[in-house]
Design a protein around this motif. Structure first.
Motif, PDB file in Angstrom:
ATOM      1  N   LEU A 300       0.787  -1.272  -0.235  1.00  0.00           N
ATOM      2  CA  LEU A 300      -0.113   0.038  -0.079  1.00  0.00           C
ATOM      3  C   LEU A 300       0.805   1.327   0.098  1.00  0.00           C
ATOM      4  CD1 LEU A 300      -2.873  -0.853   2.590  1.00  0.00           C
ATOM      5  CD2 LEU A 300      -2.765  -0.897   0.149  1.00  0.00           C
ATOM      6  N   SER A 301       2.137   1.170  -0.351  1.00  0.00           N
ATOM      7  CA  SER A 301       2.990   2.225  -0.268  1.00  0.00           C
ATOM      8  C   SER A 301       3.246   2.945  -1.644  1.00  0.00           C
ATOM      9  CB  SER A 301       4.564   1.891   0.209  1.00  0.00           C
ATOM     10  OG  SER A 301       5.047   0.999  -0.737  1.00  0.00           O
ATOM     11  N   GLY A 302       2.739   2.322  -2.815  1.00  0.00           N
ATOM     12  CA  GLY A 302       3.230   2.835  -3.897  1.00  0.00           C
ATOM     13  C   GLY A 302       4.399   2.527  -4.570  1.00  0.00           C
ATOM     14  N   PHE A 303       5.091   1.442  -3.990  1.00  0.00           N
ATOM     15  CA  PHE A 303       6.434   0.980  -4.357  1.00  0.00           C
ATOM     16  C   PHE A 303       6.193   0.060  -5.590  1.00  0.00           C
ATOM     17  CE2 PHE A 303       9.535  -2.622  -4.377  1.00  0.00           C
ATOM     18  CZ  PHE A 303      10.588  -1.978  -4.542  1.00  0.00           C
ATOM     19  N   ALA A 304       5.564  -0.778  -5.500  1.00  0.00           N
ATOM     20  CA  ALA A 304       5.080  -1.699  -6.743  1.00  0.00           C
ATOM     21  C   ALA A 304       4.100  -1.152  -7.848  1.00  0.00           C
ATOM     22  CB  ALA A 304       4.918  -3.038  -6.387  1.00  0.00           C
ATOM     23  N   THR A 305       3.030  -0.421  -7.215  1.00  0.00           N
ATOM     24  CA  THR A 305       1.916  -0.126  -8.019  1.00  0.00           C
ATOM     25  C   THR A 305       1.555   1.158  -7.603  1.00  0.00           C
ATOM     26  OG1 THR A 305       0.366  -1.306  -6.896  1.00  0.00           O
ATOM     27  CG2 THR A 305       1.093  -2.489  -8.487  1.00  0.00           C
ATOM     28  N   PRO A 306       0.849   1.861  -8.482  1.00  0.00           N
ATOM     29  CA  PRO A 306       0.489   3.384  -8.072  1.00  0.00           C
ATOM     30  C   PRO A 306      -0.618   3.050  -7.207  1.00  0.00           C
ATOM     31  CG  PRO A 306       0.880   3.188 -10.670  1.00  0.00           C
ATOM     32  CD  PRO A 306       1.129   1.878  -9.942  1.00  0.00           C
ATOM     33  N   ILE A 307      -0.599   4.151  -6.261  1.00  0.00           N
ATOM     34  CA  ILE A 307      -1.851   4.226  -5.138  1.00  0.00           C
ATOM     35  C   ILE A 307      -3.177   4.423  -5.907  1.00  0.00           C
ATOM     36  CG2 ILE A 307      -2.794   5.230  -3.131  1.00  0.00           C
ATOM     37  CD1 ILE A 307       0.285   5.354  -2.149  1.00  0.00           C
ATOM     38  N   GLU A 308      -3.106   5.431  -6.984  1.00  0.00           N
ATOM     39  CA  GLU A 308      -4.247   5.893  -7.638  1.00  0.00           C
ATOM     40  C   GLU A 308      -4.928   4.915  -8.526  1.00  0.00           C
ATOM     41  OE1 GLU A 308      -1.029   7.111  -7.927  1.00  0.00           O
ATOM     42  OE2 GLU A 308      -1.150   8.906  -6.937  1.00  0.00           O
ATOM     43  N   THR A 309      -4.225   3.743  -8.670  1.00  0.00           N
ATOM     44  CA  THR A 309      -5.152   2.736  -9.332  1.00  0.00           C
ATOM     45  C   THR A 309      -5.625   1.676  -8.369  1.00  0.00           C
ATOM     46  OG1 THR A 309      -2.949   1.296  -9.663  1.00  0.00           O
ATOM     47  CG2 THR A 309      -3.319   2.700 -11.151  1.00  0.00           C
ATOM     48  N   MET A 310      -5.445   1.807  -6.964  1.00  0.00           N
ATOM     49  CA  MET A 310      -6.173   0.830  -6.121  1.00  0.00           C
ATOM     50  C   MET A 310      -7.573   1.416  -5.872  1.00  0.00           C
ATOM     51  SD  MET A 310      -2.971   0.893  -3.130  1.00  0.00           S
ATOM     52  CE  MET A 310      -1.321   0.308  -3.739  1.00  0.00           C
ATOM     53  N   PRO A 311      -8.423   0.428  -5.468  1.00  0.00           N
ATOM     54  CA  PRO A 311      -9.571   0.939  -4.941  1.00  0.00           C
ATOM     55  C   PRO A 311      -9.778   2.030  -4.109  1.00  0.00           C
ATOM     56  CG  PRO A 311      -9.322  -1.779  -4.884  1.00  0.00           C
ATOM     57  CD  PRO A 311      -8.068  -1.044  -5.211  1.00  0.00           C
ATOM     58  N   LYS A 312     -10.645   2.834  -3.955  1.00  0.00           N
ATOM     59  CA  LYS A 312     -11.028   3.879  -2.941  1.00  0.00           C
ATOM     60  C   LYS A 312     -10.679   3.441  -1.680  1.00  0.00           C
ATOM     61  CE  LYS A 312     -11.664   7.210  -5.845  1.00  0.00           C
ATOM     62  NZ  LYS A 312     -10.809   8.512  -6.012  1.00  0.00           N
ATOM     63  N   LEU A 313     -11.231   2.429  -0.974  1.00  0.00           N
ATOM     64  CA  LEU A 313     -11.196   1.922   0.156  1.00  0.00           C
ATOM     65  C   LEU A 313      -9.619   1.802   0.763  1.00  0.00           C
ATOM     66  CD1 LEU A 313     -12.275   1.119   2.778  1.00  0.00           C
ATOM     67  CD2 LEU A 313     -12.440  -1.214   2.142  1.00  0.00           C
ATOM     68  N   LEU A 314      -8.789   1.034  -0.263  1.00  0.00           N
ATOM     69  CA  LEU A 314      -7.397   0.781   0.050  1.00  0.00           C
ATOM     70  C   LEU A 314      -6.430   2.166   0.018  1.00  0.00           C
ATOM     71  CD1 LEU A 314      -6.622  -2.303  -1.856  1.00  0.00           C
ATOM     72  CD2 LEU A 314      -7.005  -2.060   0.551  1.00  0.00           C
ATOM     73  N   GLN A 315      -7.137   3.117  -0.951  1.00  0.00           N
ATOM     74  CA  GLN A 315      -6.506   4.501  -0.918  1.00  0.00           C
ATOM     75  C   GLN A 315      -6.521   5.180   0.480  1.00  0.00           C
ATOM     76  OE1 GLN A 315      -6.915   6.722  -4.470  1.00  0.00           O
ATOM     77  NE2 GLN A 315      -7.377   5.075  -5.749  1.00  0.00           N
ATOM     78  N   ILE A 316      -7.761   4.817   1.002  1.00  0.00           N
ATOM     79  CA  ILE A 316      -7.837   5.514   2.365  1.00  0.00           C
ATOM     80  C   ILE A 316      -7.432   5.096   3.574  1.00  0.00           C
ATOM     81  CG2 ILE A 316      -9.863   6.170   3.944  1.00  0.00           C
ATOM     82  CD1 ILE A 316     -11.668   6.344   1.646  1.00  0.00           C
ATOM     83  N   VAL A 317      -6.930   3.601   3.264  1.00  0.00           N
ATOM     84  CA  VAL A 317      -6.522   2.994   4.264  1.00  0.00           C
ATOM     85  C   VAL A 317      -5.033   3.073   4.182  1.00  0.00           C
ATOM     86  CG1 VAL A 317      -5.578   0.430   4.848  1.00  0.00           C
ATOM     87  CG2 VAL A 317      -8.021   0.999   4.430  1.00  0.00           C
ATOM     88  N   SER A 318      -4.362   3.431   2.933  1.00  0.00           N
ATOM     89  CA  SER A 318      -3.195   3.756   2.697  1.00  0.00           C
ATOM     90  C   SER A 318      -2.606   5.256   3.453  1.00  0.00           C
ATOM     91  CB  SER A 318      -2.644   3.691   1.422  1.00  0.00           C
ATOM     92  OG  SER A 318      -3.107   4.813   0.689  1.00  0.00           O
ATOM     93  N   LEU A 319      -3.619   5.847   3.892  1.00  0.00           N
ATOM     94  CA  LEU A 319      -3.151   7.371   4.376  1.00  0.00           C
ATOM     95  C   LEU A 319      -2.367   7.035   5.735  1.00  0.00           C
ATOM     96  CD1 LEU A 319      -6.169   9.189   3.580  1.00  0.00           C
ATOM     97  CD2 LEU A 319      -3.862   9.619   2.648  1.00  0.00           C
ATOM     98  N   ALA A 320      -2.763   5.678   6.302  1.00  0.00           N
ATOM     99  CA  ALA A 320      -2.272   5.496   7.796  1.00  0.00           C
ATOM    100  C   ALA A 320      -0.806   4.872   7.659  1.00  0.00           C
ATOM    101  CB  ALA A 320      -3.125   4.713   8.320  1.00  0.00           C
ATOM    102  N   ASN A 321      -0.406   4.535   6.554  1.00  0.00           N
ATOM    103  CA  ASN A 321       0.859   3.941   6.208  1.00  0.00           C
ATOM    104  C   ASN A 321       2.117   4.690   6.086  1.00  0.00           C
ATOM    105  OD1 ASN A 321       2.928   2.215   5.350  1.00  0.00           O
ATOM    106  ND2 ASN A 321       2.080   1.693   3.438  1.00  0.00           N
TER     107      ASN A 321
END
Length: 370
Positions: A300-321
């Motif tokens: 969920l860090s954007g290291f392997a895949t862009p965060i923008e391509t993830m589902p909205k829920l995971l984008q919100i969860v990644s804010l705590a990362n």
């Protein structure tokens, strides 16, 4: 809060780690070894591509196009096929990543100034690699077209795309990978040192001695946090030095801004480590908890895949990362020369994460005292 007691606990924690020869080796060698291995292994670049070639034409233009593919550094092995019946088995058996089929009228169409077509077949089972290889082939064909236009005085294409790569002109993948690894390996050190601290006390039976000592929960928390911060800072400085001196990664921005970002990042990582440690009774549980946290944090860090391509829920969860915010900062500082105000706008969530996790860890400590 008694600073003398905190200092004594910090010294005790540092000695517990540094007196053990195996602990010293584990803190220094594995991160450097991982940086060296992952920098070359964790890459999305596609190299040493095997290409099968079916030339039905054999004319001058077809041979020239085939030679351009053979001369490309990306296609290290180009082998011919006998006929159309060999195309499908070559891809199905993974003998080649791609097959180039040149039509029998290719040279005739080029000489007559008519549109000439070639077929480029890719193994779609490896979709990311296939897209990258397709880009390699398109660049070769585009350059071939430009040379034909100049050679035969043909009308140029109606529009051409000129690409200019900012911040990484040569598209060197190490420039992307190594800054990311700085964040990942710093997280490993910070998490493991803190996650094992309280668990080690409980496993050795010395945690009860801490509870009956004059130390308050806040002092215990500070005494566990500062040693991990000190060791994490030393380790991160070593990793950054190796990245710049050994791998040649540029640092366009200020090293002081990078240091500030690193300290805030370690503060948030140590908060997670202490929170994990407060939930575990043994070092084995602490290690499992650390790796349970690290895998989602990396994804969920954007290291392997862009965060923008993830589902909205995971984008919100990644804010705590914390790794998500730090990777933006470290790449921006090293490659773009990001100024302090822009960096602060990126890393301020790290302070919120640190306060929240340390508060939770402190609550568990107070619960243990009760």
């Amino acid at each position: 809060m008694n600073y003398a007691r905190i200092k004594a606990l910090v010294i005790k924690e540092l000695l517990a780690v540094l007196r053990d020869r195996k602990s010293r080796v584990v803190l220094i060698l594995p991160p450097i070894l991982q940086l060296t291995i992952f920098a070359f292994a964790a890459t999305l670049e596609v190299k040493n591509i095997e290409l099968a070639l079916l030339d039905k034409d054999g004319g001058k233009a077809a041979v020239e196009l085939a030679q351009r593919f053979r001369g490309s550094p990306s296609f290290t092995k180009v082998f011919p096929l006998r006929g159309q019946e060999d195309v499908a088995p070559t891809l199905e058996d993974e003998k080649a990543m791609a097959v180039l089929v040149i039509d029998q009228n290719f040279s005739r169409d080029v000489a007559a100034g008519r549109p000439a077509e070639v077929q480029f077949l890719l193994d779609g089972r490896r979709s990311n690699a296939a897209q990258i290889v397709q880009g390699y082939a398109q660049r070769i064909v585009e350059q071939y077209n430009r040379d034909l236009v100049a050679r035969y005085n043909l009308p140029p294409p109606p529009a051409t795309l000129v690409a200019r790569n900012w911040f990484n002109p040569n598209l060197d993948y190490l420039w992307f990978t190594v800054p990311n690894l700085i964040g990942m390996l710093t997280m490993v050190v910070g998490l493991i040192v803190t996650a094992l601290s309280v668990a080690r006390e409980r496993e050795l039976g010395t945690f009860d001695q801490l509870l009956v000592s004059p130390l308050s929960p806040g002092e215990i928390l500070a005494g566990k946090t500062l040693p991990a911060m000190i060791l994490g800072v030393v380790e991160s400085v070593l990793i950054v030095a190796v990245a710049i001196l050994a791998f040649g990664i540029p640092c366009q921005g200020s090293l002081w801004v990078l240091a500030l970002s690193m300290v805030l990042y370690l503060f948030s990582v140590v908060g997670f480590g202490l929170f994990i440690s407060s939930l575990c009774n043994t070092q084995q549980q602490a290690i499992l908890g650390t790796f349970t946290f690290m895998m989602p944090a990396t994804l969920l860090s954007g290291f392997a895949t862009p965060i923008e391509t993830m589902p909205k829920l995971l984008q919100i969860v990644s804010l705590a990362n914390p790794l998500r915010h730090f990777l933006v900062a470290v790449r921006g500082i090293m490659l773009k020369g990001m100024p302090l105000l822009t960096v602060l706008d990126t890393i301020w969530p790290l302070l919120v994460i640190a306060v929240a996790t340390l508060a939770l860890a402190g609550w568990f400590f107070r619960k243990g005292l009760g």
